[in-house]
Design a protein around this motif. Sequence first.
Motif, PDB file in Angstrom:
ATOM      1  N   LYS A  63      -6.198   8.700  -9.117  1.00  0.00           N
ATOM      2  CA  LYS A  63      -5.216   8.459 -10.181  1.00  0.00           C
ATOM      3  C   LYS A  63      -5.653   7.359 -11.149  1.00  0.00           C
ATOM      4  O   LYS A  63      -4.999   7.133 -12.168  1.00  0.00           O
ATOM      5  N   LEU A  64      -6.713   6.631 -10.804  1.00  0.00           N
ATOM      6  CA  LEU A  64      -7.093   5.439 -11.573  1.00  0.00           C
ATOM      7  C   LEU A  64      -7.937   5.757 -12.805  1.00  0.00           C
ATOM      8  O   LEU A  64      -8.688   6.731 -12.814  1.00  0.00           O
ATOM      9  N   LYS A 103      -6.654   7.176  -1.258  1.00  0.00           N
ATOM     10  CA  LYS A 103      -5.493   7.883  -1.798  1.00  0.00           C
ATOM     11  C   LYS A 103      -5.308   7.610  -3.299  1.00  0.00           C
ATOM     12  O   LYS A 103      -4.895   8.490  -4.058  1.00  0.00           O
ATOM     13  N   THR A 104      -5.631   6.391  -3.710  1.00  0.00           N
ATOM     14  CA  THR A 104      -5.300   5.929  -5.056  1.00  0.00           C
ATOM     15  C   THR A 104      -6.380   6.214  -6.096  1.00  0.00           C
ATOM     16  O   THR A 104      -6.087   6.414  -7.272  1.00  0.00           O
ATOM     17  N   TYR A 105      -7.646   6.232  -5.667  1.00  0.00           N
ATOM     18  CA  TYR A 105      -8.749   6.345  -6.625  1.00  0.00           C
ATOM     19  C   TYR A 105      -8.609   7.505  -7.613  1.00  0.00           C
ATOM     20  O   TYR A 105      -8.818   7.317  -8.830  1.00  0.00           O
ATOM     21  N   LEU A 154      -0.322   2.764 -11.974  1.00  0.00           N
ATOM     22  CA  LEU A 154      -1.493   1.892 -11.832  1.00  0.00           C
ATOM     23  C   LEU A 154      -2.710   2.509 -12.536  1.00  0.00           C
ATOM     24  O   LEU A 154      -3.012   3.680 -12.340  1.00  0.00           O
ATOM     25  N   PHE A 187      -5.658   3.262   1.446  1.00  0.00           N
ATOM     26  CA  PHE A 187      -4.993   3.109   0.147  1.00  0.00           C
ATOM     27  C   PHE A 187      -5.950   3.427  -1.005  1.00  0.00           C
ATOM     28  O   PHE A 187      -5.593   4.123  -1.968  1.00  0.00           O
ATOM     29  N   VAL A 188      -7.186   2.942  -0.917  1.00  0.00           N
ATOM     30  CA  VAL A 188      -8.174   3.186  -1.978  1.00  0.00           C
ATOM     31  C   VAL A 188      -8.518   4.676  -2.057  1.00  0.00           C
ATOM     32  O   VAL A 188      -8.602   5.246  -3.152  1.00  0.00           O
ATOM     33  N   PRO A 195       2.967   1.388  -4.105  1.00  0.00           N
ATOM     34  CA  PRO A 195       2.299   0.780  -5.274  1.00  0.00           C
ATOM     35  C   PRO A 195       2.997   1.239  -6.558  1.00  0.00           C
ATOM     36  O   PRO A 195       3.782   2.183  -6.522  1.00  0.00           O
ATOM     37  N   LEU A 206      -7.749  -0.839 -10.496  1.00  0.00           N
ATOM     38  CA  LEU A 206      -7.625  -1.499  -9.195  1.00  0.00           C
ATOM     39  C   LEU A 206      -8.857  -2.352  -8.952  1.00  0.00           C
ATOM     40  O   LEU A 206      -9.988  -1.874  -9.093  1.00  0.00           O
ATOM     41  N   TYR A 218       0.839  -1.207   0.000  1.00  0.00           N
ATOM     42  CA  TYR A 218       0.000   0.000   0.000  1.00  0.00           C
ATOM     43  C   TYR A 218       0.875   1.259   0.000  1.00  0.00           C
ATOM     44  O   TYR A 218       0.500   2.281  -0.585  1.00  0.00           O
ATOM     45  N   GLU A 224       3.538   3.386  -9.707  1.00  0.00           N
ATOM     46  CA  GLU A 224       3.078   4.768  -9.932  1.00  0.00           C
ATOM     47  C   GLU A 224       2.093   4.868 -11.101  1.00  0.00           C
ATOM     48  O   GLU A 224       1.302   5.803 -11.173  1.00  0.00           O
TER      49      GLU A 224
END
Lengths: 222, 222
Positions: free
Chosen positions: B112-113, B108-110, B83, B105-106, B79, B86, B76, B81
Amino acid sequence: MSQAPSKVGILIFPGFEPLDVFGPVEAFHTISKKLAKINLVWIGPTLDPVGSAPKDIHTTTMGSTVDTRVVPTHTYDNPPEDLEVLLIPGGLGPRVPSSDGAVAFVKKTYPKLKYLITVCNGSEIAARAGVLDGKKATTNKFGWKESVATGPKVEWVRTARYVADGNVWTTGGVSAGIDGILAWMAHVYGREVARQVANEMEYEWRDDETWDPFAYIFGEYA
Amino acid sequence: MSQAPSKVGILIFPGFEPLDVFGPVEAFHTISKKLAKINLVWIGPTLDPVGSAPKDIHTTTMGSTVDTRVVPTHTYDNPPEDLEVLLIPGGLGPRVPSSDGAVAFVKKTYPKLKYLITVCNGSEIAARAGVLDGKKATTNKFGWKESVATGPKVEWVRTARYVADGNVWTTGGVSAGIDGILAWMAHVYGREVARQVANEMEYEWRDDETWDPFAYIFGEYA
């Protein structure tokens, strides 16, 4: 129920097909909670993680990198002594020399088992071990010809989602393993239990061994 | 096809449900060979193997021991960069405090997806991260009430095998992840590609988001 088997081993080797393994494993997970006692073990060449698609045998024309690494609990040399059920998945693995160890393990282990179950071209491992000789069996339809060539003394059934002959259960390709394991659970633990497992998995169980559109879909190519 | 996403991450945490993960992973394996470039990574709390059913949260009344240990490729905190996609599985894991790291993590990451996909009560992770707020979504029908309680601002769709809203795809329980991922592949890579994947998996694809007998089967209990 006291006679129902509980010690279940999943045979793994480099190049195993993920869903061949995890369709049935999901059914074992689900039944294990409140419906049956299941002790699941993972039997690999060594205790090191085993990859579903090692680079040396994963053929891709797309530059893909796809792998799943699973950790065994036991090895071919030191399996549990009280193993009752063994499940053999397919994949690219059965078609490379590194699968010889898995074949030898199945040959040695089969006489002690209550049940042997193969999914997809896991049939090739069983056929090479000689344990399907003289039996009715099926395998995947996508790669039918290559699979049945490994068992010239096997009575192959082309149109079948799964086949039971004595204590050996064989299934069609990949997803067929789910229908096969549910049918096996119906046989061993009762139909109501298997139906409950299918429902909790939200899986549309094809409770009919002769249901097999893929025998036709791949009729000209396999 | 140059715009099609290739970098796919599987989010794992202790207590993930095996088929939630490996139904879609099988589809990614299959499409990766000759149909699309896929680079699959496994994102866990640490690089140590992650168990599907650790003893502290696996509730069984049967004395069962059932576990699958999968090895992450990323964490987490670190990851990839680049991605793009998910996938979040469900299981018992989302319902215990150790899933807080996955939720963070989700969240923070969403942003960028390109796509977020949840299977079964993996919806709970996404809902707790706030990324389903104001969106249409579905989840498993077996544990419907508990799952939807995690997302009071979500527009839940009860009778749905899967739901797409913008770049977020959510599916019903366990096996529904396979129909969901095939529909997503049809959207991204084309319907003929998705059909070929389903056939190679020997999977009876329910290519209809409104097909959901489990909404009725579990109507009184969920």
